[in-house]
Design an enzyme around this catalytic site. Structure first.
Site, mmCIF file in Angstrom:
data_model
loop_
_atom_site.group_PDB
_atom_site.id
_atom_site.type_symbol
_atom_site.label_atom_id
_atom_site.label_comp_id
_atom_site.label_asym_id
_atom_site.label_seq_id
_atom_site.Cartn_x
_atom_site.Cartn_y
_atom_site.Cartn_z
ATOM 1 N N CYS A 60 -3.714 8.716 -0.784
ATOM 2 C CA CYS A 60 -4.982 8.600 -1.483
ATOM 3 C C CYS A 60 -4.997 9.651 -2.571
ATOM 4 O O CYS A 60 -4.720 10.819 -2.311
ATOM 5 C CB CYS A 60 -6.094 8.837 -0.471
ATOM 6 S SG CYS A 60 -7.662 9.237 -1.205
ATOM 7 N N ASP A 74 0.825 -1.212 0.000
ATOM 8 C CA ASP A 74 0.000 0.000 0.000
ATOM 9 C C ASP A 74 0.858 1.261 0.000
ATOM 10 O O ASP A 74 0.487 2.275 -0.599
ATOM 11 C CB ASP A 74 -0.929 -0.022 1.221
ATOM 12 C CG ASP A 74 -2.242 0.707 0.989
ATOM 13 O OD1 ASP A 74 -2.418 1.289 -0.092
ATOM 14 O OD2 ASP A 74 -3.100 0.690 1.889
#
Lengths: 304, 304
Positions: B237, B13
């Site tokens: 993000c 991630d």
């Protein structure tokens, strides 16, 4: 849902650490905008020596220039009798006394033992007697001291008692250097509110180690409803260069409002004021919501 | 105190969002150091198209190069049957399937409807049948979607059910863009664990809006004991440029360890590894403990 009180400290705790002097008229405009956004209390300034904290050398002008919105408490930090006299002339609603739970931190911070600080506070109480100005007693390093480590809970209880004995109407438990853990917050606050039910207790957290909002949640669970916070997360700690400062007001209000707590502050206004503060200071602020937006700020699906 | 399981996602991630390709041997060395520091699970990589995620184009080499420390689960994200076949060749301990609770987000993320994703997962389950490789089912945007907003709890329950029906042994509830509030976390986790007592549930939080560690606390309160986190808080993000990414592993471990939770990870080693990662990447990481130090790192009083 419960009413939670938001107490803004940016013009005191935030600005005192800045590399730059924020012009007096900017401070006044900022405080007036915060008042209108609906914060419950503003820590306007410190009545300290201008040599010690040059950034707050305009304490009198700021106090004289701000609008006093009904329902908002305008408080000022004072270190001694001289500060109390200045606050009285300026008709502050409240003065904020500060002593550290840690002897070492108190000596470093105000060059007095804890006993000497309290002895001094009795003189402060005399100066303020009959003025209608309330006294809030802050315990710095309540949850830990960068020199001495974790503080004893019973020592904290004893110092709260001393504040109440000299006439303080309310207490702030301050995590000055961001050392509190959520569990510790719950345990201490439960103990304090068990012993003094109904005592107005404020929690003052720094997000130095990322636990700020987790600590707020545990404070609320233990029954605390008053929180200090600094717009944009401005503030900091000389022992943790590069770490974040006070918990961020708009991040705090965002979290509470979206959980349904009754918060008087208008979040959108707060975010706008924080963005303006970033421009005034010309540096990035640690707050997250000014970067990420609110959880309800949805993106268009055409945005890929 | 309860055992809390720490699951490291930085090499998946974290790295997938980086501007730079981290050399394969650095990835391997990092994972080996994390294994030795005591994390319970490592999400090693993604078996996705190298075109889609060029930073993880070395998935096979990384899987082949790492040491498999007994007791540590080495998992890899897979999007489809092709990914499952690659993971099987590499003998991953587990594969991580991902579907979004939000239809819009799933379409944007994997160009499939949610039903198409699950239909695909049945083929994945067939490929993995008999291999001994476990399946974890991740629900992205569980707590909110940047396009659709808050997700319905019963929809989440239904999708967990679908994962379990196809043979997933464990579930991850992912707050992909940092939209969960502490109250929402408590409510959903309580509901899930009431319905499926003993189900291994992981919470995967992003700190996009500052609520990451507060959400962890509420997850623990509801009975969750497994948390994903990313070393240094690396990650992010695309909808929140400048905001922080995943919750930071060392900040998480620091908080839990100092509250007395049973965490297997060696915090000092973790901090050293995170500092090394910052040097490798040559940019600042969002984590706080690497800047502020642990709450037990006391300062000498001669330091003024």
């Amino acid at each position: 849902m419960e009413r939670i009180y938001i107490q803004e400290v940016v013009t005191r705790d935030g600005f005192q650490m800045e590399d730059q002097f924020v012009p007096t008229e900017r401070k006044i405009a900022l405080i007036d905008r915060l008042s209108h956004a609906g914060v419950d209390k503003v820590e306007v300034t410190s009545f300290v020596s201008p040599k010690a904290v040059p950034n707050l050398r305009d304490a009198e002008e700021v106090m004289a220039g701000i609008e006093r919105k009904p329902g908002v408490t305008y408080t000022a930090l004072i270190p001694n009798v001289k500060g109390a006299e200045r606050a009285a002339v300026c008709q502050a609603d409240e003065v904020n006394l500060v002593v550290s739970v840690s002897e070492t931190h108190n000596l470093k911070n105000v060059r007095r033992t804890v006993d000497e600080s309290f002895s001094n506070f009795y003189d402060v109480a005399d100066v303020l007697s009959g003025t209608g100005i309330q006294m809030n007693g802050t315990l710095a390093t309540t949850f830990g001291c960068p020199f001495e480590g974790r503080m004893d809970e019973n020592r904290v209880m004893g110092l709260i008692n001393q504040y109440l004995a000299l006439g303080a109407e309310s207490i702030t438990l301050a995590d000055t250097t961001g050392m509190a853990t959520p569990k510790q917050v719950y345990q201490l606050c439960e103990k304090v509110l068990d012993h003094w039910p109904g005592l107005p207790v404020t929690l003052h957290f720094h997000n130095t180690r990322g636990m700020g909002l987790a600590n707020v949640m545990e404070g609320i669970r233990a029954g605390v409803t008053r929180f200090d916070a600094s717009l944009g997360g401005l503030g900091g700690c000389p022992f943790a260069p590069g770490a974040t400062g006070n918990i961020c007001t708009e991040d705090l209000v965002h979290m509470l409002a979206f959980m349904g707590y009754d918060v008087n502050v208008n979040l959108d206004q707060l975010i706008e004021i924080s963005k303006g503060l970033g421009k005034t200071l010309n540096h990035e602020l640690p707050g997250q919501i000014i970067k990420a937006g609110k959880i309800t700020d949805l993106h268009s699906t055409s945005y890929s």
